[in-house]
Scaffold this motif. Structure first.
Motif, mmCIF file in Angstrom:
data_model
loop_
_atom_site.group_PDB
_atom_site.id
_atom_site.type_symbol
_atom_site.label_atom_id
_atom_site.label_comp_id
_atom_site.label_asym_id
_atom_site.label_seq_id
_atom_site.Cartn_x
_atom_site.Cartn_y
_atom_site.Cartn_z
ATOM 1 N N ARG A 83 6.285 -49.138 54.733
ATOM 2 C CA ARG A 83 5.618 -50.153 55.269
ATOM 3 C C ARG A 83 6.619 -50.499 56.720
ATOM 4 N NH1 ARG A 83 7.747 -56.161 53.899
ATOM 5 N NH2 ARG A 83 9.626 -54.914 54.567
ATOM 6 N N ASN A 84 8.053 -50.381 56.399
ATOM 7 C CA ASN A 84 8.960 -50.297 57.571
ATOM 8 C C ASN A 84 8.392 -49.640 58.709
ATOM 9 O OD1 ASN A 84 10.121 -52.452 56.051
ATOM 10 N ND2 ASN A 84 11.924 -51.234 55.500
ATOM 11 N N LYS A 85 8.387 -48.287 58.335
ATOM 12 C CA LYS A 85 8.141 -47.358 59.406
ATOM 13 C C LYS A 85 6.671 -47.553 60.109
ATOM 14 C CE LYS A 85 11.681 -44.332 59.098
ATOM 15 N NZ LYS A 85 12.524 -44.359 60.155
ATOM 16 N N VAL A 86 5.721 -47.853 59.333
ATOM 17 C CA VAL A 86 4.343 -48.344 59.833
ATOM 18 C C VAL A 86 4.513 -49.408 60.787
ATOM 19 C CG1 VAL A 86 2.169 -49.355 59.412
ATOM 20 C CG2 VAL A 86 3.002 -47.251 58.033
ATOM 21 N N ILE A 87 5.337 -50.516 60.480
ATOM 22 C CA ILE A 87 5.430 -51.538 61.316
ATOM 23 C C ILE A 87 6.270 -51.236 62.501
ATOM 24 C CG2 ILE A 87 6.751 -53.742 61.495
ATOM 25 C CD1 ILE A 87 5.976 -54.318 58.496
ATOM 26 N N GLN A 91 5.260 -51.495 66.386
ATOM 27 C CA GLN A 91 5.909 -52.166 67.307
ATOM 28 C C GLN A 91 6.067 -51.351 68.714
ATOM 29 O OE1 GLN A 91 9.000 -53.621 65.019
ATOM 30 N NE2 GLN A 91 8.185 -55.497 64.443
ATOM 31 N N GLU A 92 6.329 -50.111 68.312
ATOM 32 C CA GLU A 92 6.497 -49.084 69.548
ATOM 33 C C GLU A 92 4.977 -48.914 70.104
ATOM 34 O OE1 GLU A 92 8.818 -46.761 71.795
ATOM 35 O OE2 GLU A 92 9.592 -47.764 69.981
ATOM 36 N N VAL A 93 4.169 -48.915 69.606
ATOM 37 C CA VAL A 93 2.939 -48.778 70.460
ATOM 38 C C VAL A 93 2.535 -50.056 71.069
ATOM 39 C CG1 VAL A 93 0.332 -48.716 70.063
ATOM 40 C CG2 VAL A 93 1.841 -47.096 68.708
#
Length: 98
Positions: A83-87, A91-93
């Motif tokens: 979940r943290n990596k997806v968020i 945010q990076e996108v």
């Protein structure tokens, strides 16, 4: 000398690679995520049931309870990290300039 591919012989019950009816490219992300979350929830429920059975004095081995609890804990930690990596990726996108 031939170099062979290294394959893992260890499997995790929650992450076993079962062959789905559809190929992985045909499954959508939502269905895959729902399936994984269901497995994580099932592992938590199983660990809780074994803990309750041990507390009630039923015929349950302590090592079974500990293994189930650790598997459930690791599955939950993996879920949180995913979940943290997806968020973080989202945010990076969103920070990208068009």
């Amino acid at each position: 000398m031939e170099i062979n591919k290294i394959t893992s012989t260890l499997t995790t019950p929650l992450l076993d690679k079962e062959t789905p009816k559809n190929s992985p490219s045909e499954q959508n992300f939502g269905a895959l995520l729902a399936e994984y979350l269901g497995k994580v929830n099932q592992a938590n429920l199983q660990a809780e049931k074994l803990s309750q059975d041990l507390a009630l004095g039923k015929n349950v081995e302590l090592h079974q309870v500990m293994l189930a609890t650790e598997q459930a804990s690791l599955a939950l930690q993996l879920t949180v990290q995913i979940r943290n990596k997806v968020i973080e990726a989202y945010q990076e996108v969103m920070r990208m300039q068009v």
